[in-house]
Design a protein around this motif. Structure first.
Motif, PDB file in Angstrom:
ATOM      1  N   LEU A 284       8.797   7.260  -9.875  1.00 21.09           N
ATOM      2  CA  LEU A 284       9.069   6.800  -8.518  1.00 21.09           C
ATOM      3  C   LEU A 284       8.289   5.515  -8.206  1.00 21.09           C
ATOM      4  N   ARG A 285       7.054   5.468  -8.637  1.00 19.93           N
ATOM      5  CA  ARG A 285       6.224   4.284  -8.388  1.00 19.93           C
ATOM      6  C   ARG A 285       6.688   3.096  -9.236  1.00 19.93           C
TER       7      ARG A 285
ATOM      8  N   ALA B 200       0.832  -1.218   0.000  1.00 19.63           N
ATOM      9  CA  ALA B 200       0.000   0.000   0.000  1.00 19.63           C
ATOM     10  C   ALA B 200       0.857   1.255   0.000  1.00 19.63           C
ATOM     11  N   SER B 201       1.945   1.203   0.757  1.00 21.28           N
ATOM     12  CA  SER B 201       2.822   2.368   0.856  1.00 21.28           C
ATOM     13  C   SER B 201       3.579   2.606  -0.456  1.00 21.28           C
ATOM     14  N   LEU B 202       4.153   1.543  -1.012  1.00 26.76           N
ATOM     15  CA  LEU B 202       4.931   1.692  -2.253  1.00 26.76           C
ATOM     16  C   LEU B 202       4.053   2.109  -3.429  1.00 26.76           C
ATOM     17  N   LYS B 203       2.816   1.619  -3.466  1.00 27.20           N
ATOM     18  CA  LYS B 203       1.907   1.967  -4.561  1.00 27.20           C
ATOM     19  C   LYS B 203       1.123   3.249  -4.275  1.00 27.20           C
TER      20      LYS B 203
ATOM     21  N   ARG C 231      11.545  -3.710   3.034  1.00 31.03           N
ATOM     22  CA  ARG C 231      12.276  -2.635   3.709  1.00 31.03           C
ATOM     23  C   ARG C 231      13.250  -1.934   2.768  1.00 31.03           C
ATOM     24  N   ALA C 232      14.023  -2.718   2.013  1.00 31.18           N
ATOM     25  CA  ALA C 232      15.012  -2.117   1.109  1.00 31.18           C
ATOM     26  C   ALA C 232      14.314  -1.229   0.079  1.00 31.18           C
ATOM     27  N   SER C 233      13.269  -1.752  -0.566  1.00 31.11           N
ATOM     28  CA  SER C 233      12.574  -0.942  -1.582  1.00 31.11           C
ATOM     29  C   SER C 233      11.964   0.315  -0.974  1.00 31.11           C
ATOM     30  N   SER C 234      11.419   0.192   0.247  1.00 31.98           N
ATOM     31  CA  SER C 234      10.829   1.365   0.901  1.00 31.98           C
ATOM     32  C   SER C 234      11.889   2.421   1.182  1.00 31.98           C
ATOM     33  N   GLU C 235      13.062   1.959   1.611  1.00 35.37           N
ATOM     34  CA  GLU C 235      14.122   2.934   1.927  1.00 35.37           C
ATOM     35  C   GLU C 235      14.642   3.626   0.674  1.00 35.37           C
ATOM     36  N   VAL C 236      14.767   2.865  -0.409  1.00 41.36           N
ATOM     37  CA  VAL C 236      15.211   3.472  -1.672  1.00 41.36           C
ATOM     38  C   VAL C 236      14.181   4.509  -2.127  1.00 41.36           C
ATOM     39  N   LYS C 237      12.910   4.156  -2.010  1.00 40.74           N
ATOM     40  CA  LYS C 237      11.868   5.093  -2.434  1.00 40.74           C
ATOM     41  C   LYS C 237      11.919   6.376  -1.602  1.00 40.74           C
ATOM     42  N   ARG C 238      12.097   6.197  -0.296  1.00 45.92           N
ATOM     43  CA  ARG C 238      12.185   7.363   0.596  1.00 45.92           C
ATOM     44  C   ARG C 238      13.341   8.262   0.187  1.00 45.92           C
TER      45      ARG C 238
ATOM     46  N   LEU D 115      14.760   8.473  -2.792  1.00 49.46           N
ATOM     47  CA  LEU D 115      14.506   9.078  -4.106  1.00 49.46           C
ATOM     48  C   LEU D 115      13.520  10.233  -4.034  1.00 49.46           C
ATOM     49  N   LYS D 116      12.655  10.195  -3.008  1.00 54.16           N
ATOM     50  CA  LYS D 116      11.649  11.253  -2.860  1.00 54.16           C
ATOM     51  C   LYS D 116      12.299  12.620  -2.664  1.00 54.16           C
ATOM     52  N   GLN D 117      13.539  12.615  -2.168  1.00 54.50           N
ATOM     53  CA  GLN D 117      14.240  13.889  -1.949  1.00 54.50           C
ATOM     54  C   GLN D 117      14.638  14.535  -3.269  1.00 54.50           C
TER      55      GLN D 117
END
Lengths: 118, 136
Positions: free
Chosen positions: B36-37, A62-65, B17-24, B26-28
């Motif tokens: 991004l998605r 949900a967060s990633l999408k 966790r890894a993908s979430s951290e990379v996304k975070r 990249l948001k900067q």
């Protein structure tokens, strides 16, 4: 007229379990699936996600999408750890308390009604 | 900018966790939400493949001004037939993993769809290496 998660929860008598601070998010469409990769591939950002999965990985999906909220069907008990994780990630989890067919039916009807009032 | 993450096979509670951290991270940067998605989907699927199939693995991320390049390498069973694995609906996931909603056979197709370049190589019995690039 556009509806919010807050209005949707009140109108359909659902229960918000996490992310109460994010209930002003708009609700306009939904995707129903229990397959995580299906949701990753086909759901669009901002959609509601109807599922019977209740494990921790639904939060990451949900967060990633950037989904608007997860709507969990039936009376599935959700682990407090999952809810805490969701809270931290600003993921809204809503319980419908109803089977998937009834849940999606109610959602569809409600979202169509809102759309027709536009 | 380079980042590196360990991914543990079978650890579903830490998965994503890894993908979430990379996304975070990249948001900067000034990257379109759509791109991004796409990155998030590709990395999540790659991370989950390691969790669901391998013993352990690592994700190495290289962020450049106009693209992101990621290598995900694991030690595990490898892939016998890559062409087959790329088919939508084909999966070798266990029943236990499928019950969690994984193993729909859409992971690799999702990665291909969401990246601009993808290279998958594997040695059965040794491991798998996936390299992907997404342009900003």
């Amino acid at each position: 007229m556009q509806t919010t998660l807050k209005q949707l929860v009140e109108e359909l008598n659902f229960e918000c379990l996490s992310g109460k601070a994010c209930l002003e998010r708009p609700a306009h469409a939904a995707y129903a699936s229990d397959l995580l990769s299906d949701v990753m591939g086909k759901a669009q950002a901002g959609m509601l996600w109807v599922t019977s999965q209740v494990h921790k990985n639904i939060v990451a999906v949900a967060s990633l999408k950037e989904l608007s909220a997860i709507i969990v069907v039936n009376e599935r008990r959700i682990d407090p750890e999952v809810l805490a994780h969701a809270e931290g990630e600003e993921v809204v989890i809503i319980a419908s308390g109803l089977p998937a067919f009834e849940t999606t039916g109610m959602l569809y009807k409600y979202l169509e009604k809102v759309k027709s009032e536009e | 900018m380079r980042m590196s993450y360990n991914i543990e096979g079978g650890d579903f509670s830490a998965a994503g966790r890894a993908s979430s951290e990379v996304k975070r991270t990249l948001k900067q940067f000034n990257i379109s939400p759509l791109v991004l998605r796409r990155i998030a989907v590709a990395l999540y699927e790659a991370e989950m493949n390691v969790v669901a199939h391998a013993r352990n693995g690592a994700m190495q991320v290289d962020i450049q001004p106009h693209y992101i390049s990621v290598v995900i390498e694991d030690e595990g069973p490898g892939i016998e037939d890559i062409a087959r694995a790329m088919e939508e609906g084909f999966s070798t996931a266990t029943d236990e993993v499928r019950q969690m909603g994984f193993g729909a056979g859409m992971g690799l197709p999702n990665i291909k769809k969401n990246s601009d370049r993808m290279m998958l190589t594997s040695t059965p019995g040794v491991g798998t290496r996936l390299e992907l690039t997404v342009n900003f």
